[in-house]
Design a protein around this motif. Sequence first.
Motif, PDB file in Angstrom:
ATOM      1  N   UNK A 235     -90.838 -43.852  -9.474  1.00 27.76           N
ATOM      2  CA  UNK A 235     -91.360 -42.801  -8.719  1.00 27.76           C
ATOM      3  C   UNK A 235     -91.575 -43.515  -7.098  1.00 27.76           C
ATOM      4  N   UNK A 236     -91.977 -44.913  -7.192  1.00 26.48           N
ATOM      5  CA  UNK A 236     -92.274 -45.516  -5.805  1.00 26.48           C
ATOM      6  C   UNK A 236     -91.013 -45.593  -5.087  1.00 26.48           C
ATOM      7  N   UNK A 237     -89.665 -45.890  -5.634  1.00 20.44           N
ATOM      8  CA  UNK A 237     -88.368 -45.706  -4.860  1.00 20.44           C
ATOM      9  C   UNK A 237     -88.320 -44.233  -4.437  1.00 20.44           C
ATOM     10  N   UNK A 238     -88.369 -43.331  -5.392  1.00 27.14           N
ATOM     11  CA  UNK A 238     -88.158 -41.796  -4.786  1.00 27.14           C
ATOM     12  C   UNK A 238     -89.179 -41.530  -3.644  1.00 27.14           C
ATOM     13  N   UNK A 239     -90.492 -41.878  -3.726  1.00 25.93           N
ATOM     14  CA  UNK A 239     -91.202 -41.299  -2.612  1.00 25.93           C
ATOM     15  C   UNK A 239     -90.795 -42.153  -1.502  1.00 25.93           C
ATOM     16  N   UNK A 240     -90.564 -43.375  -1.445  1.00 31.95           N
ATOM     17  CA  UNK A 240     -90.098 -44.308  -0.384  1.00 31.95           C
ATOM     18  C   UNK A 240     -88.680 -43.494   0.132  1.00 31.95           C
ATOM     19  N   UNK A 241     -87.601 -43.137  -0.474  1.00 28.54           N
ATOM     20  CA  UNK A 241     -86.522 -42.381  -0.063  1.00 28.54           C
ATOM     21  C   UNK A 241     -86.711 -41.209   0.544  1.00 28.54           C
ATOM     22  N   UNK A 242     -87.813 -40.439   0.287  1.00 29.31           N
ATOM     23  CA  UNK A 242     -87.907 -38.937   0.904  1.00 29.31           C
ATOM     24  C   UNK A 242     -86.870 -37.995   0.673  1.00 29.31           C
ATOM     25  N   UNK A 243     -86.282 -38.083  -0.621  1.00 32.16           N
ATOM     26  CA  UNK A 243     -85.386 -37.075  -0.964  1.00 32.16           C
ATOM     27  C   UNK A 243     -83.890 -37.597  -0.837  1.00 32.16           C
ATOM     28  N   UNK A 244     -83.633 -38.855  -0.178  1.00 31.34           N
ATOM     29  CA  UNK A 244     -82.401 -39.703  -0.210  1.00 31.34           C
ATOM     30  C   UNK A 244     -81.937 -40.063  -1.452  1.00 31.34           C
ATOM     31  N   UNK A 256     -83.088 -35.503 -11.961  1.00 31.05           N
ATOM     32  CA  UNK A 256     -83.649 -35.610 -13.559  1.00 31.05           C
ATOM     33  C   UNK A 256     -84.370 -36.761 -13.967  1.00 31.05           C
ATOM     34  N   UNK A 257     -83.756 -37.960 -13.412  1.00 27.76           N
ATOM     35  CA  UNK A 257     -84.292 -39.375 -13.543  1.00 27.76           C
ATOM     36  C   UNK A 257     -85.810 -39.384 -13.067  1.00 27.76           C
ATOM     37  N   UNK A 258     -86.039 -38.962 -12.010  1.00 30.73           N
ATOM     38  CA  UNK A 258     -87.403 -39.045 -11.403  1.00 30.73           C
ATOM     39  C   UNK A 258     -88.324 -38.033 -12.082  1.00 30.73           C
ATOM     40  N   UNK A 259     -87.873 -37.130 -12.697  1.00 28.49           N
ATOM     41  CA  UNK A 259     -88.819 -35.946 -13.430  1.00 28.49           C
ATOM     42  C   UNK A 259     -89.077 -36.660 -14.919  1.00 28.49           C
ATOM     43  N   UNK A 260     -87.967 -37.292 -15.415  1.00 32.88           N
ATOM     44  CA  UNK A 260     -88.251 -38.061 -16.576  1.00 32.88           C
ATOM     45  C   UNK A 260     -89.416 -39.083 -16.511  1.00 32.88           C
ATOM     46  N   UNK A 261     -89.254 -39.763 -15.341  1.00 29.53           N
ATOM     47  CA  UNK A 261     -90.333 -40.846 -15.098  1.00 29.53           C
ATOM     48  C   UNK A 261     -91.627 -40.303 -14.857  1.00 29.53           C
ATOM     49  N   UNK A 262     -91.723 -39.181 -14.240  1.00 30.55           N
ATOM     50  CA  UNK A 262     -92.797 -38.682 -13.816  1.00 30.55           C
ATOM     51  C   UNK A 262     -93.390 -37.939 -15.140  1.00 30.55           C
ATOM     52  N   UNK A 263     -92.856 -37.501 -15.970  1.00 30.17           N
ATOM     53  CA  UNK A 263     -93.335 -37.127 -17.427  1.00 30.17           C
ATOM     54  C   UNK A 263     -93.710 -38.210 -18.133  1.00 30.17           C
ATOM     55  N   UNK A 264     -93.208 -39.216 -18.090  1.00 31.50           N
ATOM     56  CA  UNK A 264     -93.513 -40.309 -18.926  1.00 31.50           C
ATOM     57  C   UNK A 264     -94.850 -40.916 -18.432  1.00 31.50           C
TER      58      UNK A 264
END
Length: 268
Positions: A235-244, A256-264
């Motif tokens: 989540x931290x890496x995804x937020x920092x990447x801002x869509x990249x 899908x990996x980010x969504x799985x992490x959020x669900x967890x």
Amino acid sequence: MKRSYLFVPGNRPERFAKGVASGAGGVVFDLEDAVQPEDKLAARSVVCNWLTQRQDDAPNVWVRVNSVDTEYFEEDMRAVVSARPLGIMLPKTESIADVKRAVSLLGALALPVMPIIESAAGLLNALEIARGPHVQQLVFGSVDFQLDTGIIAEGDPLLFARSTLVIVSAAARIAAPLDGVTLQIGEEAQLRSDVSRARDLGFGGKLCIHPNQVALVESGFSPGAEELRWARAVIEASDAAKGRAIRLEGKLIDLPVVQRARRMLQDV
């Protein structure tokens, strides 16, 4: 999130409060398999009286009624509904008609229903059942399923049935199903193995037949410390990447990996 559901025999009221205090996500007062025919009417009365008198002490109590093809079913439903448990477990569900019959007896009370799939017919109709009214979650009655199908072993021979219930639950957009019981009370290694397999297959929890099984089921279906560390890092890496597109620990992290992490993290 409820991960463990503990069965308590409906004719053993001295165990009711202990079951509620066991730490189980749900406690199931059982009027079906745990009660002999000669005790069923008394058990129904005991369960309903206890629920009526101890409503504030029973926020997590479900009732497993007798199956729709028995002489006890309709009176079970009428009595139990008036006592207002959290929900109904419906054993030996084989068709959407079974669910609709149960729901018809709920009246205006919108209690959730958990159909237990315990036969070949139930498995073949599982998607329709999962999409039925008031259905919250499917339950795998593995022991009776083995009896119905002639399957002897408990592991790989039941893989198709277990995977089917996970897939149809996802297709019906209901909660992940509950796995069946582990009969070996006191054998922690067996229970741990059963929980790990069920979680890997996509189950959301498991039935328990003894309070000593509850803690391991709860912890086994909960994300571990390393999983939570990974999810937070994603989540931290995804937020920092801002869509990249990003890489983390040598792996591509896509949506899908980010969504799985959020669900967890939501499930904690």
